[in-house]
Design an enzyme around this catalytic site. Structure first.
Site, PDB file in Angstrom:
ATOM      1  N   LYS A  26       0.861  -1.182   0.000  1.00 34.71           N
ATOM      2  CA  LYS A  26       0.000   0.000   0.000  1.00 34.71           C
ATOM      3  C   LYS A  26       0.906   1.244   0.000  1.00 34.71           C
ATOM      4  CE  LYS A  26      -4.551   1.043   1.812  1.00 34.71           C
ATOM      5  NZ  LYS A  26      -5.735   0.622   2.522  1.00 34.71           N
ATOM      6  N   GLU A  55     -21.030  -5.108   7.813  1.00 34.24           N
ATOM      7  CA  GLU A  55     -22.044  -4.326   8.527  1.00 34.24           C
ATOM      8  C   GLU A  55     -23.207  -5.200   8.994  1.00 34.24           C
ATOM      9  OE1 GLU A  55     -20.557  -3.390   5.727  1.00 34.24           O
ATOM     10  OE2 GLU A  55     -19.573  -1.504   6.252  1.00 34.24           O
ATOM     11  N   ARG A 109     -26.255  -1.211   4.250  1.00 29.87           N
ATOM     12  CA  ARG A 109     -25.915  -2.631   4.049  1.00 29.87           C
ATOM     13  C   ARG A 109     -26.562  -3.522   5.119  1.00 29.87           C
ATOM     14  NH1 ARG A 109     -21.098  -4.480   1.332  1.00 29.87           N
ATOM     15  NH2 ARG A 109     -21.764  -3.617  -0.618  1.00 29.87           N
TER      16      ARG A 109
HETATM   17  C1  LIG Z   1     -19.735  -1.602   2.748  1.00 24.45           C
HETATM   18  C2  LIG Z   1     -18.531  -0.754   3.029  1.00 24.45           C
HETATM   19  N1  LIG Z   1     -18.049  -0.677   4.293  1.00 24.45           N
HETATM   20  C3  LIG Z   1     -16.966   0.083   4.552  1.00 24.45           C
HETATM   21  C4  LIG Z   1     -16.352   0.771   3.560  1.00 24.45           C
HETATM   22  C5  LIG Z   1     -15.188   1.690   3.879  1.00 24.45           C
HETATM   23  N2  LIG Z   1     -13.973   1.233   3.204  1.00 24.45           N
HETATM   24  C6  LIG Z   1     -13.562   1.716   2.036  1.00 24.45           C
HETATM   25  S1  LIG Z   1     -12.156   1.055   1.476  1.00 24.45           S
HETATM   26  C7  LIG Z   1     -12.053   0.076   2.850  1.00 24.45           C
HETATM   27  C8  LIG Z   1     -10.893  -0.849   3.005  1.00 24.45           C
HETATM   28  C9  LIG Z   1     -10.821  -1.777   1.868  1.00 24.45           C
HETATM   29  O1  LIG Z   1      -9.667  -2.530   1.987  1.00 24.45           O
HETATM   30  P1  LIG Z   1      -9.122  -3.249   0.719  1.00 24.45           P
HETATM   31  O2  LIG Z   1     -10.238  -3.831  -0.056  1.00 24.45           O
HETATM   32  O3  LIG Z   1      -8.058  -4.171   1.154  1.00 24.45           O
HETATM   33  O4  LIG Z   1      -8.539  -2.085  -0.175  1.00 24.45           O
HETATM   34  P2  LIG Z   1      -7.184  -1.249   0.010  1.00 24.45           P
HETATM   35  O5  LIG Z   1      -7.610   0.095   0.451  1.00 24.45           O
HETATM   36  O6  LIG Z   1      -6.317  -1.934   0.993  1.00 24.45           O
HETATM   37  O7  LIG Z   1      -6.580  -1.216  -1.346  1.00 24.45           O
HETATM   38  C10 LIG Z   1     -13.118   0.297   3.710  1.00 24.45           C
HETATM   39  C11 LIG Z   1     -13.319  -0.355   5.002  1.00 24.45           C
HETATM   40  C12 LIG Z   1     -16.899   0.683   2.257  1.00 24.45           C
HETATM   41  N3  LIG Z   1     -16.393   1.359   1.233  1.00 24.45           N
HETATM   42  N4  LIG Z   1     -17.964  -0.093   2.030  1.00 24.45           N
HETATM   43 MG   LIG Z   2      -6.071  -4.018   1.260  1.00 22.69          MG
END
Ligand SMILES: Cc1ncc(C[n+]2csc(CCOP(=O)(O)OP(=O)(O)O)c2C)c(N)n1
Ligand SMILES: [Mg+2]
Ligand SMILES: CC(=O)[C@@H](O)[C@H](O)COP(=O)(O)O
Length: 606
Positions: free
Chosen positions: A267, A352, A380
């Site tokens: 990241k 959620e 959700r």
């Molecule tokens: C339903 C939902 N819950 C929470 C989020 C908030 N959120 C956005 S990105 C993320 C982390 C995602 O992690 P990952 O898929 O590993 O992506 P990275 O940022 O590490 O590339 C979260 C919790 C969201 N977008 N949608």
């Molecule tokens: Mg990730």
């Protein structure tokens, strides 16, 4: 940009240029920096192997897709990223024909890919959906609902799993642990190739033994789960080696089956300050490129901070207080309670539905759960609020953060619907604070209340300054100021908007802090209906089913027909991105605009 003919060196150079462009733009505009920097090489390889003009490119959440935007038709407009009228921080088909689908909420990409694969099969076309999903997003139930069907029906779909060992925060749970078994994984990959070669030369009986042996090794690799579900697994591969990625994607594409390519990335790759597991760099405001320091620091306490501090204080004094977040520990401020009381406050990952349902039994067992979720993400868990909390009439308190316009995240993230979707549920009580003291009072009410309730508060600071505040009493509103003929009814942050608007009025308005939109203070409203004949409603919520609707229902039920009611809530449309102020201005909701509008109405009436 056509990169089909580029050499590997040219692609590597392009990756550098893209990262520079992202860095420069995000350092000015803010945005999702570290996800998108880390995903750049994968996206370049994806564009090289698959055909964006026909293959559905489906990005999960899509906060990591800036390189995709730059590779398609948005290089020149990229400096408008996340600004009002500029390009969105997420994929958006209305913005570009190369954005297959809208996203912003996580874990939808594999379902979308399955749906696209069905359509492609029905149309008999030669296209292949490519889903791009992060490790953090692999925790949500939707992923497994989609894999369940995909592994059985075997549509050709390529899933690129971008594993940077981070969600926004540290990823939580067994799936995340399984994905990080990569030492065993790389050993296993070499070992597996050798076993497969040997198997080709063995008689049938020996093949069975060797297969069993191989399977016992698979138990310690991330591949086991997917392969057992009927989905091919390739990996782990280095997600920053463009050459290796192209080769791997070519193999995956030719399989014509469902396949997961598990890529490991860092990241923040390319900006040393942000590289690795540094949560802060997931989503940032403008910052200084040299130092990484934020350009602006707000000194005022945000509603989230007030919530966070108050929750810890309450937890200090009452061991029955528990709480949950779904992958947003710092965003919701639950992190403070989690650090102090790790056994009573949980991050359950992006889940959620599970977050909501799992709080039900805690309430049933005599604990007081604070289920802390952004307005947009609680959507959700809607069925769970109805079926698992309200039907049981359990004392779960929903702390709804990011209620109202959230700014640069835009359409997918606006917290506009919670009043409408929660108001319809029997047994639910809805209240809202409007400044620091009222937030504390609302939380004190929620703590003692033994039935389901939800209180909402905005992203950033409340509009109203702090003031002294009476305790919350079920269904009771508070008159903040008497007036002549006009009545301003505020709900939550809407009280602050009403107070600011009132300061600019030519006539003195009465101001009511509604406090509860369910149940309404019918006694107070009836009394006010005799004195005030013009009601103006201020609430940062959708008008359909919102606070104005609730008041109109009341007037209708009471047969009160001599009141004119105007609501300053959101119209029936999705609300775009940009700074909250500019977005509100575009909707005519700034206090000065509202005051001008009401003053004009009054002049016309006379
Ligand atoms: C339903 C939902 N819950 C929470 C989020 C908030 N959120 C956005 S990105 C993320 C982390 C995602 O992690 P990952 O898929 O590993 O992506 P990275 O940022 O590490 O590339 C979260 C919790 C969201 N977008 N949608
Ligand atoms: Mg990730
Ligand atoms: C991509 C995503 O869904 C989150 O990163 C979101 O942008 C967080 O918003 P806040 O900045 O309001 O916490």
């Amino acid at each position: 940009m056509n990169i089909k003919e580029h050499s590997i060196e040219e692609l590597q150079k392009l990756a550098e240029e893209i990262r520079e462009k992202i860095l420069l733009t995000v350092s000015h505009n803010g945005g999702h920096l570290s996800s998108t920097m880390g995903a750049t090489d994968l996206i370049i390889a994806m564009h090289r192997v698959f055909d964006v003009t026909k293959d559905p490119f489906i990005f999960d959440v899509s906060h990591q897709a800036y390189a995709h935007k730059l590779l398609t038709d948005r290089w020149d407009s990229f400096d408008t990223l996340r600004t009002f009228g500029g390009i969105s921080g997420y994929t958006k088909p209305k913005e570009s024909q190369y954005d297959y689908y809208v996203a912003g909420h996580s874990s939808t990409s594999i379902s979308l890919a399955v749906g696209a694969a069905k359509a492609i099969a029905l149309k008999g076309e030669d296209r292949i959906p490519v889903a791009f999903i992060g490790d953090g997003s692999m925790s949500a139930g939707m992923v497994y609902e989609a894999l369940n069907e995909l592994g059985d029906r075997k549509y050709p779909v390529v899933i690129i799993l971008n594993d940077n060992e981070m969600s926004i925060a540290k990823p939580i749970g067994a799936i995340s642990k399984l994905l990080s078994q990569t030492m065993a994984g790389s050993f296993y990959q070499k070992f597996k190739q050798k076993v497969e070669k040997a198997l080709d030369h063995l008689p049938e009986g020996a093949t069975y033994m060797a297969k069993r042996f191989e399977e016992s090794f698979k138990l310690i690799t991330p591949g086991i789960m997917f392969e057992e579900m009927g989905i091919e697994y390739i990996g782990p591969v280095d997600g920053h080696n463009i050459e290796a990625l192209i080769e791997t994607f070519e193999v995956a594409k030719k399989l014509k089956k469902p396949v997961i390519v598990h890529a490991q990335t860092t990241k923040g790759k390319g900006y040393e300050i942000a590289e690795g597991t540094k949560e802060h760099w997931h989503g940032v405001g403008a910052f200084d490129l040299e130092t990484g320091k934020a350009s602006k620091k707000s000194s005022a306490k945000s509603a989230t901070q007030i919530y966070s501090e108050t929750l810890v204080e309450m937890a200090d004094n009452d061991e029955k207080i528990v709480g949950v977040t779904a992958a947003m520990p710092s965003g919701t401020g639950l992190s403070a309670a989690m650090e102090k009381y790790p056994k009573r406050f949980w991050d359950v990952a992006i889940a959620e539905q599970h977050a909501v349902t799992s709080m039900g039994p805690l309430a049933k067992e005599g604990f007081k759960p604070f289920c802390t979720i952004y307005s947009t993400f609680l959507q959700r868990g809607y069925d769970q609020v109805i079926h698992d909390i309200c039907l049981m009439d359990l004392g779960v308190a929903f702390a709804i953060d990011r209620a109202g316009i959230v700014g640069e995240d835009g359409e997918t993230h606006q917290g506009t619907f919670d009043v409408s979707y929660l108001r319809a549920i029997p047994n639910m009580t809805l209240l809202a604070p409007y400044n620091e003291s009222s937030m504390k009072a609302a939380m004190a009410f929620a703590k003692e209340y033994e039935r389901p309730c939800a209180f909402r508060y905005p992203r950033g600071t409340f509009l109203a300054p702090d003031s002294s505040c009476e305790p919350y009493e079920l269904g009771k509103s508070v008159m903040l100021q008497e007036g002549d003929e006009l009545l301003f009814i505020g709900y939550g942050n809407g009280v602050g908007r009403a107070l600011l608007t009132a300061e600019m009025m030519e006539e003195k308005a009465g101001i009511l802090d509604l406090r509860f939109v369910k149940p309404l203070d019918t006694q107070m409203l009836s009394a006010l209906s005799s004195k005030y004949k013009k009601w103006y409603v201020f609430s940062d919520s959708a008008a359909k089913g919102g606070v104005g609707s609730a008041l109109l229902e009341f007037l209708s039920q009471e047969n009160i027909s001599d009141i004119s009611l105007t609501t300053f809530e959101y119209d029936d449309a999705f609300i775009t991105h940009g700074s909250t102020k500019l977005v509100e201005e575009s909707l005519g909701l700034l206090p000065e605009q509202l005051a001008a509008r009401i003053n004009q109405d009054l002049r016309t009436d006379r």
